[in-house]
Write a protein that holds these residues in place. Structure first.
Motif, PDB file in Angstrom:
ATOM      1  N   LEU A  39       0.777  -1.075  -0.084  1.00  0.00           N
ATOM      2  CA  LEU A  39       0.170  -0.127  -0.055  1.00  0.00           C
ATOM      3  C   LEU A  39       0.801   1.056   0.174  1.00  0.00           C
ATOM      4  N   ASP A  40       0.414   2.286  -0.594  1.00  0.00           N
ATOM      5  CA  ASP A  40       0.633   3.624  -0.473  1.00  0.00           C
ATOM      6  C   ASP A  40      -0.306   4.683  -0.936  1.00  0.00           C
ATOM      7  N   TYR A  41      -0.007   6.120  -0.727  1.00  0.00           N
ATOM      8  CA  TYR A  41      -0.939   6.692  -0.845  1.00  0.00           C
ATOM      9  C   TYR A  41      -0.640   8.176  -1.730  1.00  0.00           C
ATOM     10  N   LYS A  42      -1.910   8.584  -2.418  1.00  0.00           N
ATOM     11  CA  LYS A  42      -1.616   9.797  -3.340  1.00  0.00           C
ATOM     12  C   LYS A  42      -2.571  10.894  -3.191  1.00  0.00           C
ATOM     13  N   LEU A  43      -2.320  11.936  -2.926  1.00  0.00           N
ATOM     14  CA  LEU A  43      -3.113  13.194  -2.649  1.00  0.00           C
ATOM     15  C   LEU A  43      -3.051  13.958  -4.126  1.00  0.00           C
ATOM     16  N   ILE A  44      -4.161  14.306  -4.780  1.00  0.00           N
ATOM     17  CA  ILE A  44      -4.085  14.851  -6.216  1.00  0.00           C
ATOM     18  C   ILE A  44      -4.841  16.226  -5.827  1.00  0.00           C
ATOM     19  N   ASP A  45      -4.414  17.209  -6.062  1.00  0.00           N
ATOM     20  CA  ASP A  45      -4.855  18.762  -5.704  1.00  0.00           C
ATOM     21  C   ASP A  45      -5.317  19.161  -7.276  1.00  0.00           C
ATOM     22  N   THR A  46      -6.531  19.281  -7.780  1.00  0.00           N
ATOM     23  CA  THR A  46      -6.750  19.790  -8.804  1.00  0.00           C
ATOM     24  C   THR A  46      -8.113  20.427  -9.021  1.00  0.00           C
ATOM     25  N   SER A  47      -8.285  21.334 -10.103  1.00  0.00           N
ATOM     26  CA  SER A  47      -9.559  21.964 -10.536  1.00  0.00           C
ATOM     27  C   SER A  47     -10.028  21.066 -11.538  1.00  0.00           C
ATOM     28  N   ASP A  48      -9.503  20.152 -12.363  1.00  0.00           N
ATOM     29  CA  ASP A  48     -10.022  19.401 -13.261  1.00  0.00           C
ATOM     30  C   ASP A  48      -9.945  17.918 -13.023  1.00  0.00           C
ATOM     31  N   MET A  49     -10.748  17.214 -12.569  1.00  0.00           N
ATOM     32  CA  MET A  49     -10.725  15.847 -11.897  1.00  0.00           C
ATOM     33  C   MET A  49     -10.395  14.863 -12.940  1.00  0.00           C
ATOM     34  N   LEU A  50     -11.215  15.141 -14.241  1.00  0.00           N
ATOM     35  CA  LEU A  50     -10.792  14.045 -15.221  1.00  0.00           C
ATOM     36  C   LEU A  50      -9.730  14.324 -15.862  1.00  0.00           C
ATOM     37  N   LYS A  51      -8.973  15.386 -16.124  1.00  0.00           N
ATOM     38  CA  LYS A  51      -7.874  15.439 -16.532  1.00  0.00           C
ATOM     39  C   LYS A  51      -6.816  15.271 -15.868  1.00  0.00           C
ATOM     40  N   SER A  52      -6.816  15.432 -14.433  1.00  0.00           N
ATOM     41  CA  SER A  52      -5.822  15.128 -13.572  1.00  0.00           C
ATOM     42  C   SER A  52      -5.782  13.632 -13.368  1.00  0.00           C
ATOM     43  N   LEU A  53      -6.939  12.829 -13.452  1.00  0.00           N
ATOM     44  CA  LEU A  53      -6.976  11.342 -13.380  1.00  0.00           C
ATOM     45  C   LEU A  53      -6.425  10.844 -14.469  1.00  0.00           C
ATOM     46  N   ASP A  54      -6.312  11.208 -15.926  1.00  0.00           N
ATOM     47  CA  ASP A  54      -5.850  10.974 -17.005  1.00  0.00           C
ATOM     48  C   ASP A  54      -4.349  11.120 -16.801  1.00  0.00           C
ATOM     49  N   GLU A  55      -3.797  12.206 -16.413  1.00  0.00           N
ATOM     50  CA  GLU A  55      -2.191  12.344 -16.130  1.00  0.00           C
ATOM     51  C   GLU A  55      -1.899  11.268 -15.103  1.00  0.00           C
ATOM     52  N   TYR A  56      -2.725  11.188 -14.020  1.00  0.00           N
ATOM     53  CA  TYR A  56      -2.108  10.152 -12.995  1.00  0.00           C
ATOM     54  C   TYR A  56      -2.218   8.743 -13.386  1.00  0.00           C
TER      55      TYR A  56
END
Length: 373
Positions: free
Chosen positions: A312-329
């Motif tokens: 297990l690990d964890y990731k925090l994504i701070d974004t104003s565009d959820m779908l775009k940030s998910l794609d990049e992630y």
């Protein structure tokens, strides 16, 4: 004394060739003959013949492989203690891909598989005068029978394809059968799910190439939000064929209590797969604060204690565009499956406020593992 030949089974030529391939792989000599030797060109089937001394071994092979046993009573029972996997299909290429992944999953879980196809009957009683209605009804019945025959041909063709892939080692040999239902696909899938009680549903989907107009009408999207059973949505461009090939899953969390229940279910379903890395991921659409990371770290610590064998690990994504940030992630971190919790929603919520699972279903070619907390 010469070992005489006995008839093991009578099948279509296509099935006979599959069975011949399987038996010869077990060093059993096989002979195929037309049933009607006087009219071989119009034979209703062919005989699979083997040496009498090979009969016990051949029967054992056929029984252990469950070849062509689509409707055995055992498969319909829901109280035999075995896990069950349901695969709704529409005979598309991505349905076959879903079958392959589901069969591999069934092998690891020791589960049996049910393939479900729901067909729609467009012919309903009309408001015509009685005399005209009788004439029209005859036409409707004929058209409906044509639909049924076409559906039966398609399901048999799918089963033949699966059996061939099993015999060639492309699919694992698991206990499977099929069932046909009439009605609206999403409604009948949910209804049958309540009857069959599967541990998991595996469905193929077209993925990000679907049109925006399909957002409301997608059968997979509707089933996700109407059933309580975990569902894996497999886009047609999914690169892997087996969960053994999956190395990285992102579990999306919004810190709700349901996530604890969903993660426990995910951990149990992934028990056969020891090498998967799971990233606990929170997407903060508004600017996150330090508490988000503290909560993520806390969840990771809790899960590490509860599931010591998981990576297990964890990731925090701070974004104003959820779908775009998910794609990049997904791209940058090599995410192969997105796991997330969803809740049952009414039709108005589904239409005017699509869930993240529905959005991702149409936006990404990454498989979704949707759990109900």
């Amino acid at each position: 004394m010469e070992d005489k030949l006995v008839t093991l089974a009578i099948h279509t030529n296509e099935k006979a060739q599959i069975l011949k391939h399987v038996l010869e792989g077990e060093n059993i000599e096989v002979h195929i003959n037309d049933v009607d030797l006087d009219n071989p060109g119009v034979s209703a089937g062919v005989r699979i013949r083997i040496k009498e001394s090979d009969l016990p071994k051949a029967l054992s092979v056929v029984e252990s492989r469950h070849l062509f046993s689509y409707d055995e009573e055992e498969t319909y029972r829901t109280d035999d203690g075995r896990q069950r996997i349901l695969i709704p299909v529409d005979f598309s290429d991505y349905s076959l891909k879903a079958c392959r992944i589901a069969f591999n999953l069934a092998r690891e879980l020791g589960a049996k598989v049910k393939i479900l196809h729901v067909y729609f009957n467009p012919y309903y009683p009309t408001a015509l005068p009685m005399a005209e209605a009788f004439a029209y009804q005859g036409k409707e019945e004929k058209e409906f029978q044509n639909i049924i025959e076409k559906v039966k041909e398609n399901i048999q063709r799918l089963c033949n394809t699966i059996d061939k892939k099993v015999s060639e080692g492309e699919f694992p040999s698991v206990n499977y059968s099929y069932v046909l239902r009439e009605g609206l696909p999403e409604e009948e899938i949910v209804t049958f799910t309540k009857e069959y009680k599967p541990s998991i549903i595996v469905m193929g989907t077209r993925g990000k190439d679907q049109k925006d107009a399909d957002l409301i009408g997608s059968v997979t999207a509707e089933v996700i939000e109407m059933t309580h059973v975990p569902l894996i949505a497999i886009p047609e461009n999914t690169p892997f064929k087996d969960f053994k090939d999956v190395k990285h899953i992102a579990f999306l969390t919004n810190f709700s209590q349901r996530d604890l229940i969903s993660f426990d279910l995910l951990a149990k379903l992934l028990q056969p797969y020891q090498d998967i890395r799971i990233s606990l991921t929170h997407i903060a659409v508004k600017k996150s604060d330090q508490w988000d990371e503290i909560k993520l770290q806390g969840i990771k610590t809790y899960f590490s204690k509860q599931y010591p064998n998981l990576n297990l690990d964890y990731k925090l994504i701070d974004t104003s565009d959820m779908l775009k940030s998910l794609d990049e992630y997904i791209k940058d971190d090599g995410i192969q499956v997105l796991a997330l919790t969803t809740s049952k929603r009414n039709i108005f919520a589904r239409m005017f406020s699509p869930s993240i699972s529905r959005k991702m279903l149409f936006h990404s070619d990454t498989p979704l593992f949707v759990l109900r907390g």
